[in-house]
Design a protein around this motif. Structure first.
Motif, PDB file in Angstrom:
ATOM      1  N   GLY A 197       0.797  -1.225   0.000  1.00  0.00           N
ATOM      2  CA  GLY A 197       0.000   0.000   0.000  1.00  0.00           C
ATOM      3  C   GLY A 197       0.827   1.270   0.000  1.00  0.00           C
ATOM      4  O   GLY A 197       0.329   2.336   0.381  1.00  0.00           O
ATOM      5  N   LEU A 198       2.081   1.185  -0.460  1.00  0.00           N
ATOM      6  CA  LEU A 198       3.000   2.329  -0.363  1.00  0.00           C
ATOM      7  C   LEU A 198       3.452   2.863  -1.717  1.00  0.00           C
ATOM      8  O   LEU A 198       4.366   3.690  -1.769  1.00  0.00           O
ATOM      9  CB  LEU A 198       4.235   1.928   0.461  1.00  0.00           C
ATOM     10  N   ALA A 199       2.827   2.426  -2.803  1.00  0.00           N
ATOM     11  CA  ALA A 199       3.279   2.881  -4.120  1.00  0.00           C
ATOM     12  C   ALA A 199       3.169   4.400  -4.254  1.00  0.00           C
ATOM     13  O   ALA A 199       4.082   5.052  -4.770  1.00  0.00           O
ATOM     14  CB  ALA A 199       2.481   2.196  -5.224  1.00  0.00           C
ATOM     15  N   ASN A 200       2.064   4.983  -3.821  1.00  0.00           N
ATOM     16  CA  ASN A 200       1.920   6.438  -3.897  1.00  0.00           C
ATOM     17  C   ASN A 200       2.943   7.138  -3.017  1.00  0.00           C
ATOM     18  O   ASN A 200       3.578   8.117  -3.431  1.00  0.00           O
ATOM     19  CB  ASN A 200       0.511   6.859  -3.466  1.00  0.00           C
ATOM     20  N   ALA A 201       3.097   6.667  -1.782  1.00  0.00           N
ATOM     21  CA  ALA A 201       4.036   7.299  -0.855  1.00  0.00           C
ATOM     22  C   ALA A 201       5.465   7.207  -1.366  1.00  0.00           C
ATOM     23  O   ALA A 201       6.243   8.169  -1.273  1.00  0.00           O
ATOM     24  CB  ALA A 201       3.920   6.650   0.525  1.00  0.00           C
ATOM     25  N   ASN A 202       5.830   6.060  -1.919  1.00  0.00           N
ATOM     26  CA  ASN A 202       7.176   5.910  -2.471  1.00  0.00           C
ATOM     27  C   ASN A 202       7.381   6.799  -3.686  1.00  0.00           C
ATOM     28  O   ASN A 202       8.467   7.369  -3.884  1.00  0.00           O
ATOM     29  CB  ASN A 202       7.427   4.447  -2.845  1.00  0.00           C
ATOM     30  N   THR A 203       6.352   6.929  -4.501  1.00  0.00           N
ATOM     31  CA  THR A 203       6.456   7.794  -5.677  1.00  0.00           C
ATOM     32  C   THR A 203       6.665   9.240  -5.266  1.00  0.00           C
ATOM     33  O   THR A 203       7.492   9.959  -5.843  1.00  0.00           O
ATOM     34  CB  THR A 203       5.190   7.647  -6.538  1.00  0.00           C
ATOM     35  N   LEU A 204       5.950   9.685  -4.249  1.00  0.00           N
ATOM     36  CA  LEU A 204       6.134  11.050  -3.746  1.00  0.00           C
ATOM     37  C   LEU A 204       7.518  11.219  -3.123  1.00  0.00           C
ATOM     38  O   LEU A 204       8.154  12.268  -3.287  1.00  0.00           O
ATOM     39  CB  LEU A 204       5.050  11.384  -2.720  1.00  0.00           C
ATOM     40  N   ALA A 205       7.992  10.196  -2.427  1.00  0.00           N
ATOM     41  CA  ALA A 205       9.339  10.267  -1.853  1.00  0.00           C
ATOM     42  C   ALA A 205      10.380  10.405  -2.951  1.00  0.00           C
ATOM     43  O   ALA A 205      11.374  11.138  -2.803  1.00  0.00           O
ATOM     44  CB  ALA A 205       9.618   9.027  -1.004  1.00  0.00           C
ATOM     45  N   ALA A 206      10.160   9.712  -4.069  1.00  0.00           N
ATOM     46  CA  ALA A 206      11.090   9.810  -5.197  1.00  0.00           C
ATOM     47  C   ALA A 206      11.067  11.206  -5.805  1.00  0.00           C
ATOM     48  O   ALA A 206      12.117  11.814  -6.046  1.00  0.00           O
ATOM     49  CB  ALA A 206      10.754   8.760  -6.249  1.00  0.00           C
ATOM     50  N   THR A 207       9.869  11.733  -6.063  1.00  0.00           N
ATOM     51  CA  THR A 207       9.782  13.058  -6.695  1.00  0.00           C
ATOM     52  C   THR A 207      10.304  14.149  -5.777  1.00  0.00           C
ATOM     53  O   THR A 207      10.874  15.140  -6.240  1.00  0.00           O
ATOM     54  CB  THR A 207       8.330  13.390  -7.105  1.00  0.00           C
ATOM     55  N   ASN A 208      10.136  13.966  -4.490  1.00  0.00           N
ATOM     56  CA  ASN A 208      10.609  14.976  -3.542  1.00  0.00           C
ATOM     57  C   ASN A 208      12.116  14.924  -3.336  1.00  0.00           C
ATOM     58  O   ASN A 208      12.678  15.799  -2.667  1.00  0.00           O
ATOM     59  CB  ASN A 208       9.911  14.812  -2.189  1.00  0.00           C
ATOM     60  N   ASN A 209      12.758  13.913  -3.899  1.00  0.00           N
ATOM     61  CA  ASN A 209      14.202  13.752  -3.701  1.00  0.00           C
ATOM     62  C   ASN A 209      14.959  13.557  -5.013  1.00  0.00           C
ATOM     63  O   ASN A 209      15.996  12.902  -5.034  1.00  0.00           O
ATOM     64  CB  ASN A 209      14.465  12.579  -2.751  1.00  0.00           C
ATOM     65  N   GLY A 210      14.439  14.141  -6.076  1.00  0.00           N
ATOM     66  CA  GLY A 210      15.231  14.222  -7.287  1.00  0.00           C
ATOM     67  C   GLY A 210      14.752  13.450  -8.488  1.00  0.00           C
ATOM     68  O   GLY A 210      15.346  13.577  -9.572  1.00  0.00           O
ATOM     69  N   ALA A 211      13.711  12.612  -8.370  1.00  0.00           N
ATOM     70  CA  ALA A 211      13.225  11.871  -9.533  1.00  0.00           C
ATOM     71  C   ALA A 211      12.655  12.840 -10.563  1.00  0.00           C
ATOM     72  O   ALA A 211      11.883  13.738 -10.233  1.00  0.00           O
ATOM     73  CB  ALA A 211      12.171  10.856  -9.131  1.00  0.00           C
ATOM     74  N   ALA A 212      13.014  12.644 -11.829  1.00  0.00           N
ATOM     75  CA  ALA A 212      12.520  13.503 -12.905  1.00  0.00           C
ATOM     76  C   ALA A 212      11.232  12.969 -13.507  1.00  0.00           C
ATOM     77  O   ALA A 212      10.431  13.733 -14.050  1.00  0.00           O
ATOM     78  CB  ALA A 212      13.579  13.634 -13.996  1.00  0.00           C
ATOM     79  N   ILE A 213      11.032  11.653 -13.416  1.00  0.00           N
ATOM     80  CA  ILE A 213       9.859  11.045 -14.041  1.00  0.00           C
ATOM     81  C   ILE A 213       9.446   9.826 -13.221  1.00  0.00           C
ATOM     82  O   ILE A 213      10.291   9.061 -12.745  1.00  0.00           O
ATOM     83  CB  ILE A 213      10.151  10.668 -15.512  1.00  0.00           C
ATOM     84  N   VAL A 214       8.134   9.675 -13.008  1.00  0.00           N
ATOM     85  CA  VAL A 214       7.621   8.554 -12.215  1.00  0.00           C
ATOM     86  C   VAL A 214       6.440   7.932 -12.937  1.00  0.00           C
ATOM     87  O   VAL A 214       5.714   8.595 -13.667  1.00  0.00           O
ATOM     88  CB  VAL A 214       7.202   8.995 -10.797  1.00  0.00           C
TER      89      VAL A 214
END
Length: 344
Positions: free
Chosen positions: A210-227
């Protein structure tokens, strides 16, 4: 013929979404999307403002030779070209063991603009030849490091640096194939990787815990350019990050509309959510994340449980260390099950 050019990846500090509803989501309908759903999804995500759309068989180009489908690679290309405007480019997934360089060339000729080369993170060098050839074809090329949970942060970054030096892809994805990542872990990975790598980073998560959204936000908030996201979170087994939900989050965070959230939510409810999807085993999804086991092992695990009357959880726990070392076969899992039996 449509030019093989795509929108540029965002500059540091910004990010964009890739819609994978019609690729990863195809697992949930046994690789059989009806034509009306395909048209609705393509039309909706383009109108909602997405610029990156992945289509095709869940296994990628050539996947129909392994798991049957009602649409060929060429038919996917025709549909994507027909229903997506010039501003919204489409691409396909490529697994080197399944799709040849000639297959990639064929789909590039059909209008494909980007290719995502998917390899297990422990076998990342298998991506090099396909990346180089795809770049020569004028495609934008991503390397998707599947099963990224199998290595620690330092090793993941080292592998990223190796790939960057060897073949210089346009983007590099870390893929949480078993849905095991925790948000704090994702944040650390992307913070360190974005600090040390020049290549734009991407994230693809699964929702076993149940953490796909939370992990995606963690990625975007820490440098991910595309999710990656999908309508209704449609995807293999537990599914993916939810496109319409993350579009709403983005709007709330920024105080302005980035994507047309209402249109995405409508398509999710009235199209995608009403599909007849294949049944999944929620117990296996959770245990797969807990023990870091990919869903491709689940049939062999269930067969071994039935054949040898071993406890499923005990078997999965025993399989775990072996799966972290190499790709396992059905025979490997059977042997592990036998090793759990009482001595004669």
């Amino acid at each position: 013929m449509r030019q093989n050019t795509v929108p540029s990846l965002p500059q540091p500090g910004r990010h964009t979404f890739m819609d994978c509803t019609l690729r990863d989501g195809s697992y949930s309908v046994d690789f059989h999307f009806d034509a009306q759903t395909v048209e609705t999804v393509l039309t909706c995500v383009a109108a909602a403002g997405l610029e990156w759309v992945e289509v095709g068989h869940g296994l990628g180009i050539g996947g129909g030779t392994v798991a049957g489908t009602n649409l060929s690679d060429e038919q996917w290309g025709e549909l994507a070209t027909r229903f997506l405007p010039e501003s919204c480019r489409w691409g396909m997934f490529v697994q080197p063991g399944l799709a040849s360089v000639a297959d990639v060339r064929r789909m590039a000729g059909a209008g494909m603009s980007f290719a995502r080369i998917g390899v297990d993170i422990l076998a990342y060098e298998e991506a090099y030849a396909h990346v180089r050839q795809a770049r020569e074809l004028g495609l934008t090329v991503f390397v998707n490091l599947m099963k990224s949970h199998l290595v620690g942060l330092d090793e993941a970054v080292r592998i990223g640096l190796d790939i960057e030096r060897a073949c210089a892809p346009d983007g590099l994805y870390f893929v949480d194939s078993v849905g095991q990542f925790l948000p704090e872990q994702t944040a650390r990975l992307f913070a360190e990787a974005s600090r040390r790598l020049r290549t734009p980073l991407g994230f693809h998560g699964h929702n076993n815990l149940g953490l796909a959204n939370a992990n995606t936000l963690a990625a975007t908030n820490n440098g991910a350019a595309i999710v990656d996201c999908t309508l209704a979170g449609l995807g293999r087994d537990a599914g993916n990050a939810v496109l319409e939900q993350l579009a709403a989050v983005l709007e709330l965070q920024g105080g302005k509309r980035v994507y047309h959230t209402d249109a995405l939510a409508h398509a999710s409810e009235h199209c995608v959510s009403r599909l007849r999807t294949v049944a999944t085993d929620r117990e296996l999804q959770v245990l797969g994340a807990l023990y870091g086991l990919h869903s491709k092992y689940f049939p062999a695990i269930d067969d071994a449980v039935e054949a040898y009357a071993v406890d499923r959880t005990r078997l999965m726990e025993a399989v775990k260390p072996h799966a972290y070392e190499r790709d396992l076969t059905r025979t490997d899992i059977e042997a592990i099950a036998k090793s759990l039996l009482p001595a004669a």
